[in-house]
Design a protein around this motif. Structure first.
Motif, PDB file in Angstrom:
ATOM      1  N   LYS A  49     -64.441 -95.493   2.058  1.00  0.00           N
ATOM      2  CA  LYS A  49     -64.325 -94.071   2.385  1.00  0.00           C
ATOM      3  C   LYS A  49     -65.725 -93.514   2.548  1.00  0.00           C
ATOM      4  CE  LYS A  49     -60.275 -93.448  -0.570  1.00  0.00           C
ATOM      5  NZ  LYS A  49     -59.672 -92.669  -1.663  1.00  0.00           N
ATOM      6  N   TRP A  50     -65.873 -92.546   3.453  1.00  0.00           N
ATOM      7  CA  TRP A  50     -67.175 -91.930   3.624  1.00  0.00           C
ATOM      8  C   TRP A  50     -67.016 -90.491   4.086  1.00  0.00           C
ATOM      9  CZ3 TRP A  50     -64.857 -95.257   6.882  1.00  0.00           C
ATOM     10  CH2 TRP A  50     -64.798 -94.951   8.239  1.00  0.00           C
ATOM     11  N   VAL A  51     -68.000 -89.668   3.723  1.00  0.00           N
ATOM     12  CA  VAL A  51     -68.045 -88.283   4.155  1.00  0.00           C
ATOM     13  C   VAL A  51     -68.862 -88.231   5.437  1.00  0.00           C
ATOM     14  CG1 VAL A  51     -68.996 -85.995   3.622  1.00  0.00           C
ATOM     15  CG2 VAL A  51     -67.748 -87.269   1.878  1.00  0.00           C
ATOM     16  N   ALA A  93     -75.487 -85.072   3.906  1.00  0.00           N
ATOM     17  CA  ALA A  93     -74.720 -85.398   2.703  1.00  0.00           C
ATOM     18  C   ALA A  93     -74.123 -86.795   2.877  1.00  0.00           C
ATOM     19  CB  ALA A  93     -73.612 -84.377   2.497  1.00  0.00           C
ATOM     20  N   LYS A  94     -74.295 -87.609   1.848  1.00  0.00           N
ATOM     21  CA  LYS A  94     -73.788 -88.979   1.900  1.00  0.00           C
ATOM     22  C   LYS A  94     -72.958 -89.243   0.653  1.00  0.00           C
ATOM     23  CE  LYS A  94     -75.153 -93.756   2.459  1.00  0.00           C
ATOM     24  NZ  LYS A  94     -76.193 -94.634   2.961  1.00  0.00           N
ATOM     25  N   ARG A  95     -71.736 -89.699   0.864  1.00  0.00           N
ATOM     26  CA  ARG A  95     -70.842 -90.070  -0.236  1.00  0.00           C
ATOM     27  C   ARG A  95     -70.015 -91.247   0.275  1.00  0.00           C
ATOM     28  NH1 ARG A  95     -68.115 -87.891  -4.805  1.00  0.00           N
ATOM     29  NH2 ARG A  95     -65.948 -88.562  -4.900  1.00  0.00           N
ATOM     30  N   ASP A  96     -70.422 -92.442  -0.097  1.00  0.00           N
ATOM     31  CA  ASP A  96     -69.748 -93.661   0.350  1.00  0.00           C
ATOM     32  C   ASP A  96     -69.032 -94.303  -0.828  1.00  0.00           C
ATOM     33  OD1 ASP A  96     -70.757 -93.295   2.863  1.00  0.00           O
ATOM     34  OD2 ASP A  96     -72.297 -94.838   2.703  1.00  0.00           O
ATOM     35  N   TYR A  97     -67.809 -94.702  -0.602  1.00  0.00           N
ATOM     36  CA  TYR A  97     -66.992 -95.344  -1.637  1.00  0.00           C
ATOM     37  C   TYR A  97     -66.483 -96.662  -1.094  1.00  0.00           C
ATOM     38  CZ  TYR A  97     -62.943 -96.293  -4.598  1.00  0.00           C
ATOM     39  OH  TYR A  97     -62.029 -96.886  -5.453  1.00  0.00           O
ATOM     40  N   ASP A  98     -66.658 -97.725  -1.858  1.00  0.00           N
ATOM     41  CA  ASP A  98     -66.121 -99.036  -1.533  1.00  0.00           C
ATOM     42  C   ASP A  98     -65.380 -99.570  -2.739  1.00  0.00           C
ATOM     43  OD1 ASP A  98     -67.227 -99.930   1.193  1.00  0.00           O
ATOM     44  OD2 ASP A  98     -69.003 -99.174   0.159  1.00  0.00           O
ATOM     45  N   SER A  99     -64.243-100.211  -2.512  1.00  0.00           N
ATOM     46  CA  SER A  99     -63.525-100.840  -3.622  1.00  0.00           C
ATOM     47  C   SER A  99     -62.801-102.085  -3.129  1.00  0.00           C
ATOM     48  CB  SER A  99     -62.517 -99.874  -4.255  1.00  0.00           C
ATOM     49  OG  SER A  99     -61.438 -99.622  -3.385  1.00  0.00           O
ATOM     50  N   LEU A 123     -69.499 -95.915  -5.906  1.00  0.00           N
ATOM     51  CA  LEU A 123     -69.594 -94.577  -5.326  1.00  0.00           C
ATOM     52  C   LEU A 123     -71.074 -94.250  -5.223  1.00  0.00           C
ATOM     53  CD1 LEU A 123     -68.053 -92.091  -4.331  1.00  0.00           C
ATOM     54  CD2 LEU A 123     -68.037 -91.262  -6.677  1.00  0.00           C
ATOM     55  N   TYR A 124     -71.563 -94.098  -4.002  1.00  0.00           N
ATOM     56  CA  TYR A 124     -73.002 -94.073  -3.742  1.00  0.00           C
ATOM     57  C   TYR A 124     -73.343 -92.945  -2.773  1.00  0.00           C
ATOM     58  CZ  TYR A 124     -77.547 -95.908  -2.235  1.00  0.00           C
ATOM     59  OH  TYR A 124     -78.870 -96.061  -1.959  1.00  0.00           O
ATOM     60  N   GLY A 125     -74.476 -92.322  -2.954  1.00  0.00           N
ATOM     61  CA  GLY A 125     -74.945 -91.315  -2.010  1.00  0.00           C
ATOM     62  C   GLY A 125     -75.803 -90.251  -2.664  1.00  0.00           C
ATOM     63  N   ASN A 126     -75.730 -89.021  -2.102  1.00  0.00           N
ATOM     64  CA  ASN A 126     -76.486 -87.887  -2.631  1.00  0.00           C
ATOM     65  C   ASN A 126     -75.611 -86.642  -2.767  1.00  0.00           C
ATOM     66  OD1 ASN A 126     -76.113 -87.115   0.027  1.00  0.00           O
ATOM     67  ND2 ASN A 126     -78.272 -86.799   0.478  1.00  0.00           N
ATOM     68  N   TYR A 127     -74.297 -86.805  -2.604  1.00  0.00           N
ATOM     69  CA  TYR A 127     -73.364 -85.682  -2.586  1.00  0.00           C
ATOM     70  C   TYR A 127     -72.157 -86.032  -3.444  1.00  0.00           C
ATOM     71  CZ  TYR A 127     -69.906 -82.463  -0.539  1.00  0.00           C
ATOM     72  OH  TYR A 127     -68.933 -81.519  -0.342  1.00  0.00           O
ATOM     73  N   SER A 128     -71.975 -85.312  -4.535  1.00  0.00           N
ATOM     74  CA  SER A 128     -70.880 -85.623  -5.460  1.00  0.00           C
ATOM     75  C   SER A 128     -69.516 -85.250  -4.920  1.00  0.00           C
ATOM     76  CB  SER A 128     -71.095 -84.903  -6.784  1.00  0.00           C
ATOM     77  OG  SER A 128     -72.219 -85.420  -7.427  1.00  0.00           O
ATOM     78  N   GLY A 129     -69.454 -84.289  -4.041  1.00  0.00           N
ATOM     79  CA  GLY A 129     -68.166 -83.863  -3.496  1.00  0.00           C
ATOM     80  C   GLY A 129     -68.000 -82.361  -3.588  1.00  0.00           C
ATOM     81  N   LEU A 130     -66.809 -81.890  -3.295  1.00  0.00           N
ATOM     82  CA  LEU A 130     -66.553 -80.453  -3.262  1.00  0.00           C
ATOM     83  C   LEU A 130     -66.889 -79.767  -4.572  1.00  0.00           C
ATOM     84  CD1 LEU A 130     -63.203 -80.235  -1.282  1.00  0.00           C
ATOM     85  CD2 LEU A 130     -65.493 -79.681  -0.502  1.00  0.00           C
ATOM     86  N   SER A 131     -66.451 -80.328  -5.686  1.00  0.00           N
ATOM     87  CA  SER A 131     -66.851 -79.757  -6.972  1.00  0.00           C
ATOM     88  C   SER A 131     -67.722 -80.782  -7.674  1.00  0.00           C
ATOM     89  CB  SER A 131     -65.649 -79.371  -7.830  1.00  0.00           C
ATOM     90  OG  SER A 131     -65.040 -80.493  -8.380  1.00  0.00           O
ATOM     91  N   TYR A 162     -81.058 -91.521  -2.647  1.00  0.00           N
ATOM     92  CA  TYR A 162     -79.652 -91.882  -2.743  1.00  0.00           C
ATOM     93  C   TYR A 162     -79.482 -92.755  -3.966  1.00  0.00           C
ATOM     94  CZ  TYR A 162     -79.702 -90.502   2.164  1.00  0.00           C
ATOM     95  OH  TYR A 162     -79.872 -89.808   3.324  1.00  0.00           O
ATOM     96  N   GLY A 163     -78.291 -92.777  -4.505  1.00  0.00           N
ATOM     97  CA  GLY A 163     -78.035 -93.630  -5.654  1.00  0.00           C
ATOM     98  C   GLY A 163     -76.588 -93.530  -6.095  1.00  0.00           C
ATOM     99  N   LEU A 164     -76.300 -94.166  -7.217  1.00  0.00           N
ATOM    100  CA  LEU A 164     -74.951 -94.103  -7.767  1.00  0.00           C
ATOM    101  C   LEU A 164     -74.658 -92.668  -8.165  1.00  0.00           C
ATOM    102  CD1 LEU A 164     -74.951 -97.311  -9.985  1.00  0.00           C
ATOM    103  CD2 LEU A 164     -74.034 -97.003  -7.676  1.00  0.00           C
ATOM    104  N   LEU A 165     -73.472 -92.204  -7.870  1.00  0.00           N
ATOM    105  CA  LEU A 165     -73.077 -90.839  -8.196  1.00  0.00           C
ATOM    106  C   LEU A 165     -72.475 -90.791  -9.596  1.00  0.00           C
ATOM    107  CD1 LEU A 165     -71.672 -89.856  -4.713  1.00  0.00           C
ATOM    108  CD2 LEU A 165     -73.839 -89.174  -5.738  1.00  0.00           C
ATOM    109  N   GLY A 166     -72.449 -89.608 -10.165  1.00  0.00           N
ATOM    110  CA  GLY A 166     -72.037 -89.430 -11.558  1.00  0.00           C
ATOM    111  C   GLY A 166     -70.631 -89.907 -11.872  1.00  0.00           C
ATOM    112  N   THR A 167     -69.747 -89.944 -10.911  1.00  0.00           N
ATOM    113  CA  THR A 167     -68.377 -90.390 -11.182  1.00  0.00           C
ATOM    114  C   THR A 167     -68.133 -91.825 -10.720  1.00  0.00           C
ATOM    115  OG1 THR A 167     -67.716 -89.275  -9.145  1.00  0.00           O
ATOM    116  CG2 THR A 167     -67.348 -88.085 -11.194  1.00  0.00           C
ATOM    117  N   ASP A 168     -69.182 -92.597 -10.534  1.00  0.00           N
ATOM    118  CA  ASP A 168     -69.046 -94.017 -10.206  1.00  0.00           C
ATOM    119  C   ASP A 168     -68.440 -94.742 -11.400  1.00  0.00           C
ATOM    120  OD1 ASP A 168     -69.597 -96.486  -8.701  1.00  0.00           O
ATOM    121  OD2 ASP A 168     -71.061 -96.856 -10.300  1.00  0.00           O
TER     122      ASP A 168
END
Length: 189
Positions: A49-51, A93-99, A123-131, A162-168
């Motif tokens: 998934k990606w934004v 804004a970058k929010r990439d998810y791989d599973s 979960l990787y990038g510089n943007y955590s998401g809407l909230s 860029y890096g791992l996001l807080g909810t990884d």
């Protein structure tokens, strides 16, 4: 004398990107399942998934130390450059998810069933998401701290950070089982 309010309200004309694009995310998934027996199967699935476009408040500080904000698409339109000194290309804004998920499933037979799974994800990038779930107590959408000041988006070499996001959550194990006793009572966990 009271405290000085260094935040200017982000209301009115000029505070919203004139060519604002809607938030957009995309997803690709693929998988397979193989039946081992009439009551047993294994499966594997990959998800990416990606934004593509985010909406966020993008900030800067003026000469008097006032925080100024515009609602826009980070790294696009007028926010593709820092809108004050220093004039710098701002990252998108970058929010990439791989599973990858592996599942073993035993259907109900001989009084028991069991489903187990293991998922590895990133979960990787510089943007955590809407909230901003990684910011303590911040629940308002599209107003996180990520793009509030241009210097926050770069490392000491001047490259976009860029890096791992807080909810990884890289490892997830799940199991769900059930047993039906001969006297008719079932137990599941």
């Amino acid at each position: 004398r009271g405290p000085i309010d260094f935040r200017h309200p982000s209301l009115g004309e000029g505070y919203v990107e004139p060519d604002l694009k809607p938030m957009k995310s995309q997803e690709f998934s693929a998988g397979f399942e193989h039946q081992l027996s009439p009551v047993m199967a294994v499966s594997a699935r990959y998800v990416h998934k990606w934004v593509t476009t985010a909406i966020e408040d993008i900030g800067t500080v003026d000469e008097q130390g006032n925080e100024l904000y515009i609602i826009g698409n980070p790294g696009m339109g007028i926010t593709s450059l820092a809108w004050s000194d220093p004039l710098t290309n701002l990252p998108k804004a970058k929010r990439d998810y791989d599973s990858v998920e592996f599942v073993w499933n035993k259907l109900l037979a001989n009084n028991w069933s069991l489903r187990t799974s293991y998922m590895w994800s990133r979960l990787y990038g510089n943007y955590s998401g809407l909230s901003q779930s990684d910011e303590n107590g911040r629940m308002a959408p599209n107003v996180g701290r990520a793009f509030d000041y241009p210097l926050m988006m770069f490392n000491q070499s001047g490259e976009a950070e860029y890096g791992l996001l807080g909810t990884d959550r890289p490892h997830q194990f799940k199991a769900q089982g059930m047993y039906i006793f001969p006297f008719g009572t079932s137990f599941g966990a």
